[in-house]
Motif scaffolding. Structure first.
Motif, PDB file in Angstrom:
ATOM      1  N   VAL A  53     -17.426  43.725 105.531  1.00  0.00           N
ATOM      2  CA  VAL A  53     -17.137  42.438 106.166  1.00  0.00           C
ATOM      3  C   VAL A  53     -18.268  42.157 107.150  1.00  0.00           C
ATOM      4  CG1 VAL A  53     -15.552  41.163 107.655  1.00  0.00           C
ATOM      5  CG2 VAL A  53     -14.640  42.759 105.945  1.00  0.00           C
ATOM      6  N   ASP A  54     -18.893  40.993 106.986  1.00  0.00           N
ATOM      7  CA  ASP A  54     -20.041  40.660 107.832  1.00  0.00           C
ATOM      8  C   ASP A  54     -20.074  39.159 108.040  1.00  0.00           C
ATOM      9  OD1 ASP A  54     -22.507  40.308 109.075  1.00  0.00           O
ATOM     10  OD2 ASP A  54     -23.488  41.844 107.856  1.00  0.00           O
ATOM     11  N   GLN A  55     -20.042  38.744 109.308  1.00  0.00           N
ATOM     12  CA  GLN A  55     -20.010  37.315 109.608  1.00  0.00           C
ATOM     13  C   GLN A  55     -21.303  36.599 109.234  1.00  0.00           C
ATOM     14  OE1 GLN A  55     -18.965  37.324 113.790  1.00  0.00           O
ATOM     15  NE2 GLN A  55     -16.803  36.956 113.329  1.00  0.00           N
ATOM     16  N   THR A  56     -22.367  37.361 109.007  1.00  0.00           N
ATOM     17  CA  THR A  56     -23.633  36.736 108.630  1.00  0.00           C
ATOM     18  C   THR A  56     -23.656  36.334 107.160  1.00  0.00           C
ATOM     19  OG1 THR A  56     -24.719  38.815 108.003  1.00  0.00           O
ATOM     20  CG2 THR A  56     -24.802  38.172 110.333  1.00  0.00           C
ATOM     21  N   GLY A  57     -22.660  36.772 106.400  1.00  0.00           N
ATOM     22  CA  GLY A  57     -22.631  36.479 104.976  1.00  0.00           C
ATOM     23  C   GLY A  57     -23.264  37.555 104.117  1.00  0.00           C
ATOM     24  N   ALA A  58     -23.739  38.637 104.748  1.00  0.00           N
ATOM     25  CA  ALA A  58     -24.407  39.700 103.988  1.00  0.00           C
ATOM     26  C   ALA A  58     -23.416  40.686 103.382  1.00  0.00           C
ATOM     27  CB  ALA A  58     -25.383  40.446 104.894  1.00  0.00           C
ATOM     28  N   GLY A  59     -22.133  40.581 103.714  1.00  0.00           N
ATOM     29  CA  GLY A  59     -21.146  41.507 103.183  1.00  0.00           C
ATOM     30  C   GLY A  59     -20.316  40.895 102.079  1.00  0.00           C
ATOM     31  N   ASP A  60     -19.239  41.608 101.729  1.00  0.00           N
ATOM     32  CA  ASP A  60     -18.352  41.108 100.671  1.00  0.00           C
ATOM     33  C   ASP A  60     -17.486  39.945 101.164  1.00  0.00           C
ATOM     34  OD1 ASP A  60     -19.144  43.131  98.747  1.00  0.00           O
ATOM     35  OD2 ASP A  60     -17.964  44.558  99.939  1.00  0.00           O
ATOM     36  N   PHE A  61     -17.125  39.986 102.421  1.00  0.00           N
ATOM     37  CA  PHE A  61     -16.238  38.951 102.958  1.00  0.00           C
ATOM     38  C   PHE A  61     -16.672  38.597 104.382  1.00  0.00           C
ATOM     39  CE2 PHE A  61     -13.623  41.261  99.859  1.00  0.00           C
ATOM     40  CZ  PHE A  61     -13.205  40.202  99.053  1.00  0.00           C
ATOM     41  N   LEU A  62     -16.203  37.430 104.837  1.00  0.00           N
ATOM     42  CA  LEU A  62     -16.516  36.976 106.193  1.00  0.00           C
ATOM     43  C   LEU A  62     -15.451  37.385 107.206  1.00  0.00           C
ATOM     44  CD1 LEU A  62     -17.767  33.346 105.433  1.00  0.00           C
ATOM     45  CD2 LEU A  62     -19.155  35.364 105.932  1.00  0.00           C
ATOM     46  N   SER A  63     -14.222  37.629 106.753  1.00  0.00           N
ATOM     47  CA  SER A  63     -13.131  37.979 107.666  1.00  0.00           C
ATOM     48  C   SER A  63     -12.553  39.331 107.290  1.00  0.00           C
ATOM     49  CB  SER A  63     -12.023  36.919 107.639  1.00  0.00           C
ATOM     50  OG  SER A  63     -11.292  36.982 106.436  1.00  0.00           O
ATOM     51  N   VAL A 115      -7.330  48.304  98.016  1.00  0.00           N
ATOM     52  CA  VAL A 115      -6.212  49.076  97.486  1.00  0.00           C
ATOM     53  C   VAL A 115      -6.163  50.385  98.258  1.00  0.00           C
ATOM     54  CG1 VAL A 115      -6.356  48.015  95.197  1.00  0.00           C
ATOM     55  CG2 VAL A 115      -7.634  50.116  95.687  1.00  0.00           C
ATOM     56  N   ASP A 116      -5.090  51.140  98.066  1.00  0.00           N
ATOM     57  CA  ASP A 116      -4.937  52.393  98.795  1.00  0.00           C
ATOM     58  C   ASP A 116      -6.184  53.252  98.678  1.00  0.00           C
ATOM     59  OD1 ASP A 116      -2.446  51.597  99.506  1.00  0.00           O
ATOM     60  OD2 ASP A 116      -1.358  52.990  98.214  1.00  0.00           O
ATOM     61  N   ALA A 117      -6.528  53.873  99.812  1.00  0.00           N
ATOM     62  CA  ALA A 117      -7.678  54.777  99.956  1.00  0.00           C
ATOM     63  C   ALA A 117      -9.006  54.054 100.112  1.00  0.00           C
ATOM     64  CB  ALA A 117      -7.763  55.777  98.805  1.00  0.00           C
ATOM     65  N   ASP A 118      -9.017  52.729 100.030  1.00  0.00           N
ATOM     66  CA  ASP A 118     -10.255  51.989 100.271  1.00  0.00           C
ATOM     67  C   ASP A 118     -10.607  51.989 101.757  1.00  0.00           C
ATOM     68  OD1 ASP A 118     -10.631  51.407  97.649  1.00  0.00           O
ATOM     69  OD2 ASP A 118     -10.060  49.283  97.784  1.00  0.00           O
ATOM     70  N   THR A 119     -11.883  51.665 102.033  1.00  0.00           N
ATOM     71  CA  THR A 119     -12.359  51.504 103.403  1.00  0.00           C
ATOM     72  C   THR A 119     -12.914  50.101 103.572  1.00  0.00           C
ATOM     73  OG1 THR A 119     -12.896  53.843 103.693  1.00  0.00           O
ATOM     74  CG2 THR A 119     -14.021  52.269 105.131  1.00  0.00           C
ATOM     75  N   VAL A 120     -12.410  49.408 104.595  1.00  0.00           N
ATOM     76  CA  VAL A 120     -12.950  48.100 104.961  1.00  0.00           C
ATOM     77  C   VAL A 120     -13.888  48.338 106.139  1.00  0.00           C
ATOM     78  CG1 VAL A 120     -12.424  45.787 105.778  1.00  0.00           C
ATOM     79  CG2 VAL A 120     -10.859  46.921 104.176  1.00  0.00           C
ATOM     80  N   LEU A 121     -15.181  48.163 105.906  1.00  0.00           N
ATOM     81  CA  LEU A 121     -16.214  48.458 106.892  1.00  0.00           C
ATOM     82  C   LEU A 121     -16.695  47.148 107.502  1.00  0.00           C
ATOM     83  CD1 LEU A 121     -17.598  51.030 107.939  1.00  0.00           C
ATOM     84  CD2 LEU A 121     -19.442  50.578 106.324  1.00  0.00           C
ATOM     85  N   VAL A 122     -16.525  47.016 108.825  1.00  0.00           N
ATOM     86  CA  VAL A 122     -16.732  45.743 109.499  1.00  0.00           C
ATOM     87  C   VAL A 122     -18.003  45.806 110.342  1.00  0.00           C
ATOM     88  CG1 VAL A 122     -15.716  44.022 111.044  1.00  0.00           C
ATOM     89  CG2 VAL A 122     -14.224  45.423 109.582  1.00  0.00           C
ATOM     90  N   HIS A 123     -18.897  44.847 110.117  1.00  0.00           N
ATOM     91  CA  HIS A 123     -20.138  44.776 110.880  1.00  0.00           C
ATOM     92  C   HIS A 123     -19.892  44.107 112.230  1.00  0.00           C
ATOM     93  CE1 HIS A 123     -23.231  45.986 107.801  1.00  0.00           C
ATOM     94  NE2 HIS A 123     -22.109  45.945 107.080  1.00  0.00           N
TER      95      HIS A 123
END
Length: 760
Positions: free
Chosen positions: A25-35, A44-52
């Motif tokens: 997640v990256d507000q600059t648009g460089a990630g998979d999502f903005l929020s 899904v279970d066991a995933d990691t949401v990595l926030v910039h």
């Protein structure tokens, strides 16, 4: 050591990354999502949401997913990422909700979490978990900063039926009605990492400033690097059983304290600074919350927080309500008109539950409180079974409360002294004392006004002032020199309404020189009501005026034929006379004694004091000074004029002023008694003796150890009134310390003891 342990945790989490899907997640648009929420939704279970880094104005919900949500701290161990990756709840609910059965593999790591306002966990309930709301889940919180959040319950964290682990978490500067830092409910456990220590300090709440633990949660062991103080009392940590009695089951392991308690008076001003020492008017603190956390509660050395003139509120100067008051710590403003505590319709003002009281509230205006989903609208006190507690409320204005559902003052199991209290223009009942956990309580209300109030019938209350409760414990109440006028009780499903004083079980109420007029109630009722539960209660009325009230002046409805109620009236004006009193059942008694009137009192009906008497009033010089034992009339009436003018005392709360004030009026004395005023005192108190016979009297002051510290008098005294000033010194001329003392009078083999409290 702490850094090494964090690296160990870091390695475990990184190993987990190797076997999970990483969503960025990256507000600059460089990630998979903005929020962040978008990232959680796709996981899904066991995933990691990595926030910039960035400030994310969101209120995220794990929605039952067993995942890791983390800043780049997870992959770098750089603490800057904790400060730079912010979840801002934007006052739109809890910042984070983990409340759908998430299991122990769920992790929240490396965020600053702020500006949350909590969420209800069922429709209509108060807000919970300002920063994080846990329900039915198991979660680890690692390396997070939680600050500046609010909820009604659990300003930082609220945990219900959950097990959470806190590792290297800072919980600082959050606030709530209950549980400023952490609150638990039902079977909830919080495990504190003993190596990666948390910090918990300077959170504020009406109860449990740092921790509020429910009885259904197991004993808690707290390991922290820094706590607010080294030895926290019930002000900081509250844990009670089902009867709200202290459990003392929170064990603290504290390495450092943010504050060193100060056993001295403190000063607060709107232009103060919490970096000041607070010890003088020139070095005031900025907030009442901070002052209450800093001051020491000491029964042997009571202290006072002095409040300079100004308006204290959340929006103006970060004063958060409710304030959790502390035993033996008084709050005294500079002036009752200009020292203003404004709760801005957000919360009640003062709260104290099951800890000692014994303090004074003085020279303050309370306004815009809110009792919805709370215990009271302005002030709640309940010491439960703790004996010998009192509260003094003097020179106080309570005004402009528009709340529903609660009384302004709920004062339980304490002796109450109120002097010059003005309750004006409120949409709420004023007072409800209770003695359900005490064998007996005493209530004295003097020189006070309850005017132009009403209340919402939907909240089930039927009165302005309730005396008595469901217990049969005795309540002794006295009103002297008070005005109860222009109050309204609205139509509701309850057949009996009360616009004034509503009496229940086993109350002995004495009303002296009061003016009660132009109050209205629908259906049956009036300004003075003995309810259907008024078993054994009695009302004695002297020198008072009851006029212009609707539908009647006095209504008696006690249904207990084996324990009847009674009303005795002497030297008073009652509209409609004895026949106008509504006595529903034949077993209840009305005693209509000498000197009563049924006529127009001829009030002034205009100006600052519309209920003053005019020169032709039939109430002038028609009162009596043959009053119950122990009664000391105030020096002045409600307008500040001498209480006795002319031949004798007038009826009502206002004395008509003749050109000559009588100085030598003989008052019959049938019983020896002691009255000390002011009480509490600083530095002197007047000891007023009523001697029913002549003889040698010995008047001595004792301390709590039973030691004589001052012999004031050992001499012959004639029958009558004797006034002696004690200057607060012992026999050696030394000023006594703050605390409780006993005034002992011995005469002709009889002994009377009265308690006084020195507050400095």
């Amino acid at each position: 050591m702490k850094k090494n342990i964090l690296i160990h945790i870091f390695m475990l989490l990184v190993c987990g990354l190797l076997f999970s899907n990483i969503i960025t997640v990256d507000q600059t648009g460089a990630g998979d999502f903005l929020s962040i929420q978008e990232g959680i939704n796709s996981a899904v279970d066991a995933d990691t949401v990595l926030v910039h880094p960035g400030t994310y104005f969101e209120n995220i919900d794990f929605i039952g997913k067993n995942i890791t949500v983390s800043s780049l701290f997870l992959t770098t161990q750089e603490e800057d990422y904790v400060n730079e990756t912010i979840i801002n709840g934007n006052q739109n609910g809890s910042c984070v909700r983990i409340m759908s059965g998430e299991d122990s593999t769920t992790v929240l790591c490396g965020f600053t979490i702020t500006n949350g306002s909590g969420s209800p966990w069922y429709e209509g309930c108060p807000s919970h978990g300002g920063a994080i709301l846990f329900m039915d889940s198991q979660t680890s919180i690692i390396a997070c900063n939680i600050f500046g959040n609010y909820a009604e319950i659990g300003g930082g964290i609220f945990c219900r039926n959950s097990q959470i682990t806190l590792s290297d978490v800072d919980i600082i500067g959050n606030y709530a009605d209950g549980g400023g830092g952490i609150s638990t409910r039902e079977y909830s456990e919080i495990y504190f990492d003993q190596n990666n220590l948390c910090n918990i300090y300077l959170n504020y709440a009406g109860r449990g400033c740092e921790i509020l633990k429910a009885y259904s949660s197991p004993a808690m062991e707290v390991y922290v690097d820094t706590f607010t103080v080294f030895e926290p009392d019930a002000y900081f940590i509250m844990s009670t059983d089902t009867f709200a009695e202290p459990l003392n089951d929170v064990t603290m392991h504290i390495q450092n304290a943010k504050l060193t308690p100060i056993n001295s008076d403190l000063y607060v001003a709107t232009d103060g600074d919490n970096n000041n020492n607070g010890l003088t008017e020139d070095e005031p603190l900025a907030t009442l919350n901070y002052a209450l956390s800093l001051v020491k509660s000491d029964s042997l050395h009571p202290n006072t927080i002095h409040i300079k003139n100004g308006t204290y509120s959340r929006s103006l100067n970060n004063n958060f309500f409710p304030l959790c008051t502390r035993g033996y710590v008084s709050l005294i403003g500079e002036s009752m008109d200009n020292t203003i505590l404004d709760a801005e319709d957000l919360a009640m003002h003062l709260f104290n539950y099951h800890s000692a009281i014994n303090y004074t509230i003085k020279n303050i205006t309370f306004t815009h409180g809110n009792g919805e989903n709370s215990f009271a609208a302005c002030m709640f006190v309940n010491v439960r079974s703790r004996p010998n507690n009192f509260i003094n409320i003097e020179d106080v204005i309570i005004t402009d409360f528009t709340c529903t559902g609660r009384r302004l003052l709920e004062l339980y199991n304490v002796d109450i002294y109120m002097n010059n209290v003005i309750s004006l223009n409120n949409h709420s009942p004023t007072l409800r004392p209770s003695s359900s956990n005490q064998p007996e309580i005493d209530i004295l209300i003097e020189n006070s006004k309850f005017c132009n109030n009403d209340h919402d019938p939907s909240n089930g209350t039927v009165y302005q002032m309730l005396l008595g409760d469901s217990s049969f414990n005795p309540k002794n109440a006295t009103l002297i020199n008070c005005e109860i006028t222009d109050n309204n009780s609205y139509q509701s499903e309850y057949p009996v309404r009360c616009s004034g004083i509503y009496v229940k079980y086993n109350v002995e109420l004495t009303i002296i020189n009061c003016t009660i007029g132009n109050n209205t109630s629908p259906n049956s009722g009036g300004p003075i009501v003995i309810s259907s539960e008024g078993s054994g209660s009695s009302i004695n009325i002297y020198n008072s005026v009851l006029y212009g009230d609707s539908p009647s002046e006095i209504y008696i409805d006690n249904e207990y034929s084996d324990n009847p109620a009674s009303v005795t009236i002497q030297n008073s004006l009652v509209d409609g006379g004895c026949e106008g009193i509504q006595n529903v059942h034949t077993w209840n008694e009305v005693y209509w004694l000498d000197g009563n009137l049924d006529t127009d009192p001829l009030w002034q009906n205009e100006g600052e004091f519309p209920y003053m008497l005019t020169e032709n009033s039939p109430c002038i010089d028609t009162g009596t000074l043959d009053l119950p034992d122990g009664i000391i009339l105030p020096e002045f009436d409600l307008a500040g004029n001498p209480r006795i003018s002319g031949d004798t005392i007038d009826m009502g709360a206002y004395e008509y002023q003749d050109s000559v004030v009588s100085q030598d009026i003989e008052i019959p004395i049938n019983k020896t008694d002691i009255n000390c005023y002011p009480n509490p005192f600083n530095p002197t108190t007047n000891i007023k003796l009523k001697l029913s016979e002549s003889g040698i009297i010995k008047l001595k002051i004792y301390n709590l150890k039973g030691q004589v510290i001052r012999t004031i008098l050992d001499a012959y005294a004639s029958k009558g009134l004797l006034n002696i000033v004690w200057n607060g010194e012992d026999d050696f001329g030394r000023k006594v310390s703050s605390g409780q003392y006993f005034v002992r009078l011995e005469q002709n083999g009889n002994v009377i003891i009265s308690k006084v409290l020195c507050l400095k």
